[in-house]
Design an enzyme around this catalytic site. Structure first.
Site, PDB file in Angstrom:
ATOM      1  N   SER A 151       0.429  -6.092  27.445  1.00 54.80           N
ATOM      2  CA  SER A 151       1.681  -5.341  27.439  1.00 54.80           C
ATOM      3  C   SER A 151       1.654  -4.270  28.531  1.00 54.80           C
ATOM      4  CB  SER A 151       1.914  -4.737  26.046  1.00 54.80           C
ATOM      5  OG  SER A 151       3.224  -4.244  25.932  1.00 54.80           O
ATOM      6  N   ASP A 183       5.076 -10.866  24.123  1.00 58.49           N
ATOM      7  CA  ASP A 183       4.144  -9.748  24.269  1.00 58.49           C
ATOM      8  C   ASP A 183       2.732 -10.136  23.833  1.00 58.49           C
ATOM      9  OD1 ASP A 183       2.817  -7.315  24.306  1.00 58.49           O
ATOM     10  OD2 ASP A 183       4.507  -6.199  23.513  1.00 58.49           O
TER      11      ASP A 183
END
Length: 486
Positions: free
Chosen positions: A47, A166
């Site tokens: 991320s 993600d």
């Protein structure tokens, strides 16, 4: 002492807008322990940590990267709903910042060293991408790693024909379990480089391999991960990351780079008397005593370029429109007009996104059809499996319940029916025939119950003649009329 002869890795945790903390840590490592970055086998990130890892591996300007994070947070804070406002496109903003910050040969520098954590949509498994064929592919990998479902959009991006979201969902701190991995996290816990909160709570929460201690400061950090705080707060987080990285280097004996400004001897004029020489020596002795403290204070400051970039990003422009928009009456009027302006802004942003989505419409529609079909197939198979498991048991329970409700208590005189019942049940091949036989037997059993021998006393039904002194012979007893013999 950190073993320099062994191999090591660096791993940055995902943290949303708190990624500016990673910028401070990376700046400290690059300035005071460059060999730690240059000789690292792999540098991983998930991320927001993937963005810092990419900048660190490719040699991008960390000051510009930190300024970009603050600029994005300022852009999100301008809107009523923050980053959830329809006109705020986080994916597009991240892509533009990476195109501007990364060098042209970034994919060549990142091949084999950079590891980006991704979550595959099809099965939810974690995937680490380490090879990139172009700059666009490297940027797309970062976009996939930062794509939070619903928060960033509904349709996940594609990398090499596969849908990813993600990486923090499946593995927020890649390779944390290895002893030779230097873990970096903006949440206080058991990571190697993390804030040291003065909390006595020993409980911690592990979220996809990330250690988070239970305290109020971590709760505040979690609340600001997706909804950014003020720019000055982000700047302080960057400075805290720099100080935490410095503490890690000191603790492991890796801070060996002397400050050249402090190593210079004091300049003494050639022509001076003995008293001035004594004063200079005394001052030199005081400087030697204060040198470690001053050295620590100087090292704790951010690098000049990073500090300047962060300050420029935090400063608000002093133009007429900004001054007018910050006035209290204008802000009140803007807040009151939100119910009317929000639908209009939503319609405009939806139209713009729809036009940008047109080139990818066929592929995305095909993917949505496949996902809908697979979901329906899964639901049907699960329903069939449940019916197959419960239907036989339900039928057997109903049959047992019928037997329990239909079978009366059998008297001793009708025991032959209960003995003969299992024989014809076993001999019947049809369930309908068995139920018909069972109903017939039930009727016979009920008749047997109601047909009961009634024994009357002999004197109860005797016909007595009127009492006379001469007739004393009793009449012979007869059965009463109307009662059939049993």
């Amino acid at each position: 002492m950190f073993p320099r002869e062994t191999k090591w890795n660096i791993s940055f945790a995902g943290c949303g807008f708190l990624g500016v903390y990673h910028i401070g840590v990376a700046s400290c490592l690059r300035e005071h322990a460059p060999f730690l970055v240059a000789n690292a086998t792999h540098i991983y990130g998930a991320s927001a940590g993937a963005l810092t890892a990419t900048a660190l591996v490719t040699g991008a300007c960390l000051g510009e990267a930190g300024a970009n994070i603050i600029e994005v947070s300022k852009e999100a804070r301008k809107r009523f709903l923050g980053p959830l406002h329809p006109s705020f496109n986080l994916v597009k903003t991240i892509r533009g910042c990476l195109l501007k910050t990364l060098p042209a040969d970034c994919h060549e520098r990142a091949n084999g060293r950079l590891g980006i954590s991704l979550t595959r949509v099809s099965d939810g498994e974690n995937v680490i991408i380490s090879h990139f064929s172009s700059k666009d592919e490297l940027i797309q990998a970062n976009v996939c790693s930062t794509f939070i479902p619903v928060y960033c959009g509904l349709i996940p991006p594609t990398l090499q024909g596969v849908r990813y979201v993600d990486g923090g969902i499946s593995d927020n701190l890649p390779l944390y379990e290895l002893k030779n991995t230097i873990t970096v996290s903006p949440f206080s816990g058991e990571s190697d480089i993390c804030p040291q909160d003065s909390s006595t709570n020993i409980h911690e929460l592990r979220v996809t391999n990330t250690s988070i201690q239970f305290n109020l400061r971590n709760l505040y950090r979690l609340s600001k991960a997706l909804f950014p705080p003020e720019p000055m707060v982000l700047r302080e987080m960057c400075k805290q990351g720099y100080r935490d990285g410095l503490r890690f280097l000191r603790r492991n004996g890796l801070l060996n780079q002397p400050n050249p400004l402090l190593a210079l001897p004091p300049v003494v004029p050639q022509e001076e008397d003995a008293e001035e020489a004594a004063v200079v020596e005394e001052r030199a002795g005081e400087e030697d005593q204060l040198q470690p403290y001053r050295k620590d204070r100087i090292l704790e400051h951010l690098p000049a370029r990073l500090n300047e970039a962060l300050l420029e990003a935090c400063v608000e422009p002093k133009d007429l429109m900004t001054t007018l928009s910050n006035m209290l009456p204008v802000r009140l009027a803007t807040a009151m007009m939100v119910p009317y302006t929000l639908p209009l802004e939503s319609a405009v942003s939806f139209t713009i996104r729809l036009l940008e989505w047109l080139p990818d419409v066929p592929e995305d529609i095909r993917w949505m059809k496949e996902q809908t079909g697979s979901i329906c197939q899964y639901l049907v198979m699960r329903a069939k499996r449940k019916l197959g498991d419960h239907l036989p048991s339900r039928l057997s329970e109903q049959v047992e319940l019928r037997r329990a409700q239909s079978l009366p208590s059998v008297p001793l005189s009708c025991a032959t029916y209960s003995e003969a019942l299992p024989n014809w049940v076993r001999n019947n091949l049809s369930l309908g025939d068995a139920l018909a036989k069972w109903e017939e037997c039930q009727r016979q059993l009920l008749l047997g119950l109601f047909c009961t021998n009634v024994a009357f006393p002999p004197d109860a039904l005797r016909m007595r003649a009127p009492a006379s002194p001469t007739a004393a012979d009793p009449a012979t007893p007869q059965d009463p009329p109307g009662l059939p013999p049993c």
